[in-house]
Motif scaffolding. Structure first.
Motif, PDB file in Angstrom:
ATOM      1  N   VAL A 228       0.861  -1.184   0.000  1.00 39.57           N
ATOM      2  CA  VAL A 228       0.000   0.000   0.000  1.00 39.57           C
ATOM      3  C   VAL A 228       0.898   1.234   0.000  1.00 39.57           C
ATOM      4  N   LYS A 229       1.057   1.831  -1.175  1.00 39.55           N
ATOM      5  CA  LYS A 229       1.860   3.056  -1.283  1.00 39.55           C
ATOM      6  C   LYS A 229       1.140   4.194  -0.568  1.00 39.55           C
ATOM      7  N   ASN A 230       1.925   5.106   0.000  1.00 41.72           N
ATOM      8  CA  ASN A 230       1.332   6.125   0.864  1.00 41.72           C
ATOM      9  C   ASN A 230       2.078   7.448   0.759  1.00 41.72           C
ATOM     10  N   GLY A 231       2.437   7.838  -0.469  1.00 40.11           N
ATOM     11  CA  GLY A 231       3.150   9.098  -0.630  1.00 40.11           C
ATOM     12  C   GLY A 231       4.425   9.105   0.189  1.00 40.11           C
ATOM     13  N   GLU A 232       4.618  10.151   0.976  1.00 37.45           N
ATOM     14  CA  GLU A 232       5.810  10.231   1.825  1.00 37.45           C
ATOM     15  C   GLU A 232       5.608   9.519   3.159  1.00 37.45           C
ATOM     16  N   GLY A 233       4.393   8.991   3.386  1.00 37.58           N
ATOM     17  CA  GLY A 233       4.115   8.285   4.630  1.00 37.58           C
ATOM     18  C   GLY A 233       4.528   6.826   4.573  1.00 37.58           C
ATOM     19  N   ALA A 234       4.365   6.125   5.684  1.00 36.42           N
ATOM     20  CA  ALA A 234       4.749   4.722   5.780  1.00 36.42           C
ATOM     21  C   ALA A 234       3.829   3.842   4.947  1.00 36.42           C
ATOM     22  N   MET A 235       4.422   2.930   4.191  1.00 32.17           N
ATOM     23  CA  MET A 235       3.660   1.942   3.440  1.00 32.17           C
ATOM     24  C   MET A 235       3.299   0.781   4.353  1.00 32.17           C
ATOM     25  N   ARG A 236       2.164   0.177   4.082  1.00 27.94           N
ATOM     26  CA  ARG A 236       1.758  -1.036   4.795  1.00 27.94           C
ATOM     27  C   ARG A 236       1.893  -2.191   3.818  1.00 27.94           C
ATOM     28  N   SER A 239       3.320  -9.862   2.795  1.00 27.79           N
ATOM     29  CA  SER A 239       3.910 -10.851   1.903  1.00 27.79           C
ATOM     30  C   SER A 239       4.056 -12.160   2.653  1.00 27.79           C
ATOM     31  N   SER A 240       3.549 -13.232   2.045  1.00 28.86           N
ATOM     32  CA  SER A 240       3.620 -14.568   2.660  1.00 28.86           C
ATOM     33  C   SER A 240       3.082 -14.568   4.081  1.00 28.86           C
ATOM     34  N   GLY A 241       2.029 -13.780   4.323  1.00 26.87           N
ATOM     35  CA  GLY A 241       1.390 -13.744   5.627  1.00 26.87           C
ATOM     36  C   GLY A 241       2.013 -12.796   6.625  1.00 26.87           C
ATOM     37  N   HIS A 242       3.156 -12.223   6.301  1.00 27.81           N
ATOM     38  CA  HIS A 242       3.827 -11.295   7.211  1.00 27.81           C
ATOM     39  C   HIS A 242       3.411  -9.854   6.867  1.00 27.81           C
ATOM     40  N   VAL A 243       3.061  -9.081   7.899  1.00 33.42           N
ATOM     41  CA  VAL A 243       2.615  -7.699   7.729  1.00 33.42           C
ATOM     42  C   VAL A 243       3.602  -6.773   8.426  1.00 33.42           C
ATOM     43  N   PHE A 244       4.017  -5.715   7.725  1.00 35.81           N
ATOM     44  CA  PHE A 244       4.949  -4.760   8.325  1.00 35.81           C
ATOM     45  C   PHE A 244       4.823  -3.418   7.622  1.00 35.81           C
ATOM     46  N   ASP A 245       5.459  -2.398   8.209  1.00 33.31           N
ATOM     47  CA  ASP A 245       5.470  -1.061   7.625  1.00 33.31           C
ATOM     48  C   ASP A 245       6.839  -0.775   7.022  1.00 33.31           C
ATOM     49  N   PHE A 246       6.835   0.075   6.008  1.00 35.51           N
ATOM     50  CA  PHE A 246       8.083   0.534   5.398  1.00 35.51           C
ATOM     51  C   PHE A 246       7.994   2.035   5.218  1.00 35.51           C
ATOM     52  N   GLN A 247       8.967   2.747   5.772  1.00 42.41           N
ATOM     53  CA  GLN A 247       9.011   4.194   5.655  1.00 42.41           C
ATOM     54  C   GLN A 247       9.992   4.584   4.556  1.00 42.41           C
ATOM     55  N   PRO A 248       9.514   5.135   3.438  1.00 39.57           N
ATOM     56  CA  PRO A 248      10.443   5.542   2.388  1.00 39.57           C
ATOM     57  C   PRO A 248      11.269   6.738   2.834  1.00 39.57           C
ATOM     58  N   PRO A 249      12.480   6.852   2.342  1.00 38.55           N
ATOM     59  CA  PRO A 249      13.306   8.008   2.717  1.00 38.55           C
ATOM     60  C   PRO A 249      12.719   9.300   2.166  1.00 38.55           C
ATOM     61  N   ALA A 250      12.979  10.401   2.847  1.00 40.83           N
ATOM     62  CA  ALA A 250      12.475  11.702   2.413  1.00 40.83           C
ATOM     63  C   ALA A 250      13.136  12.116   1.108  1.00 40.83           C
ATOM     64  N   VAL A 251      12.376  12.807   0.277  1.00 43.00           N
ATOM     65  CA  VAL A 251      12.869  13.332  -0.993  1.00 43.00           C
ATOM     66  C   VAL A 251      13.138  14.821  -0.808  1.00 43.00           C
ATOM     67  N   ALA A 252      14.326  15.271  -1.201  1.00 38.08           N
ATOM     68  CA  ALA A 252      14.730  16.656  -0.946  1.00 38.08           C
ATOM     69  C   ALA A 252      13.803  17.655  -1.629  1.00 38.08           C
ATOM     70  N   ALA A 284      14.328  -0.390  -3.274  1.00 33.98           N
ATOM     71  CA  ALA A 284      14.599  -0.115  -4.684  1.00 33.98           C
ATOM     72  C   ALA A 284      13.480   0.711  -5.297  1.00 33.98           C
ATOM     73  N   GLY A 285      12.235   0.357  -4.976  1.00 33.04           N
ATOM     74  CA  GLY A 285      11.100   1.102  -5.492  1.00 33.04           C
ATOM     75  C   GLY A 285      11.090   2.539  -5.016  1.00 33.04           C
ATOM     76  N   ALA A 286      11.340   2.739  -3.729  1.00 33.54           N
ATOM     77  CA  ALA A 286      11.343   4.096  -3.173  1.00 33.54           C
ATOM     78  C   ALA A 286      12.482   4.924  -3.746  1.00 33.54           C
ATOM     79  N   ALA A 287      13.634   4.303  -3.960  1.00 35.60           N
ATOM     80  CA  ALA A 287      14.787   5.035  -4.499  1.00 35.60           C
ATOM     81  C   ALA A 287      14.509   5.527  -5.916  1.00 35.60           C
ATOM     82  N   GLY A 294      11.954  13.990  -8.805  1.00 36.71           N
ATOM     83  CA  GLY A 294      12.879  15.113  -8.760  1.00 36.71           C
ATOM     84  C   GLY A 294      13.162  15.710 -10.123  1.00 36.71           C
ATOM     85  N   ALA A 295      12.472  15.215 -11.170  1.00 33.93           N
ATOM     86  CA  ALA A 295      12.677  15.730 -12.527  1.00 33.93           C
ATOM     87  C   ALA A 295      11.312  15.864 -13.202  1.00 33.93           C
ATOM     88  N   ARG A 296      11.279  16.548 -14.338  1.00 32.41           N
ATOM     89  CA  ARG A 296      10.022  16.764 -15.053  1.00 32.41           C
ATOM     90  C   ARG A 296       9.707  15.599 -15.981  1.00 32.41           C
TER      91      ARG A 296
END
Length: 303
Positions: A228-236, A239-252, A284-287, A294-296
């Protein structure tokens, strides 16, 4: 979920359009883009050369359609699944940007040949035969009529029964649907036929009433892997029954948010196809998404 594919073939399904992207001053630059095509373009750049990355769509037989097919081929994308129609052309959209990089679009797509990409079910089944991963979106479904959606679902079901993995981005665009109830029903029908679902929380909250990313994740319970992508917020993530959050790094600095989700999907899926675990694939996706916004424009060179 482990993705172990013998067939190193990816086929995305949808609509590629002429893109008019704002440049300095009052100028616009012509390119080619569209949600599933953007993901295809980035997948080609993220996957090793021994993978085939193709695109299934329909275009016209006019000059701009020729240029579009040429651009795909020059980008390393397999165009053998593209349908050519003498009675149609391709759609066009124009990007308008706010000071904060948020975008809005104006579209001209009524005569788009891609609306007829699912007119022949047998043809769809043939094009999907032997594909390792098939990828489509809610926009793919929105441009089709009811019969076309049914034919696409049938072809995807046949491919999945033969071993193809299916990835789906709901990409909710209510302006393309006759009503929001049909949109939501069709999106859930598509998700139920998919192995990987990649929704965006802001869209899901508006049209499904989800209160948080966890609610979105729970609603897509039939899929084995959900991000579940969430902009700059934490993703939920599940996978394989495991649930966790992922916080993407901030974009300058966000210059243009066009294709943020599309590029995330590409890098995430490419990493998973290469055998990478979910946490690393999320990074990799967040990067990549961070570089793209950051570009047009939708397609940003990665070199």
């Amino acid at each position: 979920m482990s993705i172990d594919l013998k067939a190193k073939r990816v086929l995305a399904i949808g609509e590629c359009m002429v893109e008019m992207a704002p440049q300095a001053g009052a100028l616009y630059k012509m390119g080619f883009a569209g949600d599933t095509f953007n993901t295809t373009w980035y997948l080609r750049r993220c996957l090793p050369a021994d993978w085939s990355v193709g695109y299934l769509t329909a275009v016209g037989q006019d000059g701009v359609s020729d240029r579009m097919i040429g651009f795909m081929a020059d980008s390393g994308i397999d165009t053998s699944a593209v349908i050519r129609r003498p009675d149609r052309t391709v759609g066009l959209y124009m990007i308008q940007l706010s000071d904060k990089g948020e975008r809005s679009f104006a579209y001209w797509r009524n005569q788009s040949a891609a609306r007829l990409l699912a007119d022949d079910e047998a043809q769809l089944i043939q094009r999907l035969s032997g594909v390792g991963l098939a990828y489509f979106s809610g926009i793919t479904l929105a441009i089709l009529d009811v019969q076309g959606r049914a034919r696409l679902f049938a072809a995807l079901a046949a491919a999945r029964a033969a071993g193809t993995k299916v990835a789906f981005d709901p990409n909710l665009r209510p302006a393309l649907w006759s009503d929001s109830n049909m949109m939501c029903e069709t999106i859930m029908q598509a998700a139920a036929q998919s192995d990987i679902v990649l929704p965006s929380f802001d869209d899901e909250a508006r049209w499904f009433g989800d209160t948080d990313p966890a609610a979105t994740l729970a609603r897509y319970a039939q899929a084995e892997e959900v991000v579940v992508k969430n902009g700059e917020g934490a993703m939920r993530v599940r996978s394989s029954g495991h649930v966790f959050d992922f916080q993407p790094p901030a974009v300058a600095q966000v210059v243009d948010s066009t294709a943020a989700g599309d590029s995330f999907n590409a890098a995430y899926l490419a990493a998973r196809l290469a055998g990478t675990g979910v946490p690393t694939a999320l990074q990799a996706g967040a990067a990549l998404a961070g570089r793209v916004i950051g570009a047009r424009g939708a397609l940003v060179e990665m070199s």
